[in-house]
Design a protein around this motif. Structure first.
Motif, PDB file in Angstrom:
ATOM      1  N   GLN A   3       0.843  -1.195   0.000  1.00 49.48           N
ATOM      2  CA  GLN A   3       0.000   0.000   0.000  1.00 49.48           C
ATOM      3  C   GLN A   3       0.876   1.241   0.000  1.00 49.48           C
ATOM      4  O   GLN A   3       1.916   1.278   0.657  1.00 49.48           O
ATOM      5  CB  GLN A   3      -0.927   0.007   1.212  1.00 49.48           C
ATOM      6  CG  GLN A   3      -2.008  -1.061   1.165  1.00 49.48           C
ATOM      7  CD  GLN A   3      -3.009  -0.930   2.284  1.00 49.48           C
ATOM      8  OE1 GLN A   3      -2.663  -0.558   3.387  1.00 49.48           O
ATOM      9  NE2 GLN A   3      -4.267  -1.224   1.983  1.00 49.48           N
ATOM     10  N   LEU A   4       0.443   2.248  -0.744  1.00 46.85           N
ATOM     11  CA  LEU A   4       1.171   3.502  -0.861  1.00 46.85           C
ATOM     12  C   LEU A   4       0.228   4.650  -0.548  1.00 46.85           C
ATOM     13  O   LEU A   4      -0.893   4.689  -1.067  1.00 46.85           O
ATOM     14  CB  LEU A   4       1.724   3.672  -2.274  1.00 46.85           C
ATOM     15  CG  LEU A   4       2.616   2.551  -2.811  1.00 46.85           C
ATOM     16  CD1 LEU A   4       2.944   2.791  -4.277  1.00 46.85           C
ATOM     17  CD2 LEU A   4       3.885   2.425  -2.002  1.00 46.85           C
ATOM     18  N   VAL A   5       0.685   5.598   0.278  1.00 47.63           N
ATOM     19  CA  VAL A   5      -0.137   6.746   0.653  1.00 47.63           C
ATOM     20  C   VAL A   5       0.698   8.012   0.499  1.00 47.63           C
ATOM     21  O   VAL A   5       1.692   8.201   1.207  1.00 47.63           O
ATOM     22  CB  VAL A   5      -0.647   6.628   2.099  1.00 47.63           C
ATOM     23  CG1 VAL A   5      -1.482   7.854   2.461  1.00 47.63           C
ATOM     24  CG2 VAL A   5      -1.463   5.348   2.273  1.00 47.63           C
ATOM     25  N   GLU A   6       0.255   8.878  -0.416  1.00 50.25           N
ATOM     26  CA  GLU A   6       0.959  10.136  -0.655  1.00 50.25           C
ATOM     27  C   GLU A   6       0.454  11.237   0.276  1.00 50.25           C
ATOM     28  O   GLU A   6      -0.699  11.222   0.709  1.00 50.25           O
ATOM     29  CB  GLU A   6       0.777  10.607  -2.107  1.00 50.25           C
ATOM     30  CG  GLU A   6       1.214   9.643  -3.178  1.00 50.25           C
ATOM     31  CD  GLU A   6       0.072   8.781  -3.692  1.00 50.25           C
ATOM     32  OE1 GLU A   6       0.158   8.307  -4.832  1.00 50.25           O
ATOM     33  OE2 GLU A   6      -0.909   8.566  -2.937  1.00 50.25           O
ATOM     34  N   SER A   7       1.328  12.215   0.516  1.00 52.02           N
ATOM     35  CA  SER A   7       0.958  13.401   1.283  1.00 52.02           C
ATOM     36  C   SER A   7       1.907  14.533   0.908  1.00 52.02           C
ATOM     37  O   SER A   7       2.909  14.311   0.234  1.00 52.02           O
ATOM     38  CB  SER A   7       1.022  13.132   2.787  1.00 52.02           C
ATOM     39  OG  SER A   7       2.335  12.794   3.179  1.00 52.02           O
ATOM     40  N   GLY A   8       1.562  15.745   1.346  1.00 46.11           N
ATOM     41  CA  GLY A   8       2.453  16.884   1.145  1.00 46.11           C
ATOM     42  C   GLY A   8       2.065  17.817   0.013  1.00 46.11           C
ATOM     43  O   GLY A   8       2.711  18.838  -0.205  1.00 46.11           O
TER      44      GLY A   8
END
Length: 129
Positions: A3-8
């Motif tokens: 699982q990959l979760v982007e932020s920023g």
């Protein structure tokens, strides 16, 4: 399961900077390469940069010298430092990974989305002039 979760993501003026992060789970004890992609409204998704298992990096010409991709293996996190942002950098940014139990490389086609097997949901970057 990977699982990959982007932020920023966010909104900045031209010339500004942003740092995107991508938290990964499920990659421990695996070989992998990771990349950043982006998709602007009405355009196809394009590769921005990628980093191999050995930390070698490749960039699209449009971001070379302005963006820096890196990863922190201890934190299982991928980063994209974006400087000197331009309005044309406005897009939804995705991180992606290609992984395997043995040696796995993105290789010469690392900017092609077909090389990747797992994707995040994206984080929006908006650059105003």
């Amino acid at each position: 399961q990977v699982q990959l979760v982007e932020s920023g993501g966010g909104s900045v003026q031209a010339g500004g900077s942003l740092r995107l992060s991508c938290a990964a789970s499920g990659l421990r004890d695996r070989w992998y390469c990771m990349g950043w992609f982006r998709q602007a409204p009405g355009k196809e998704r394009e590769g921005v940069a990628y980093i191999e298992h050995d930390d070698s990096t490749t960039y699209a010409d449009s971001v070379k010298g302005r963006f820096t991709i890196s990863k922190d293996n201890a934190k299982n996190t991928l980063y994209l430092e974006m400087d000197s942002l331009k309005p044309e950098d406005t897009a939804l940014y995705y991180c992606a990974t290609r992984w395997g139990s043995g040696p796995t490389w993105c290789g010469r086609d690392g900017l092609a989305e077909s090389r990747y097997t797992s994707w995040g949901q994206g984080t929006q970057v908006t650059v105003s002039s």
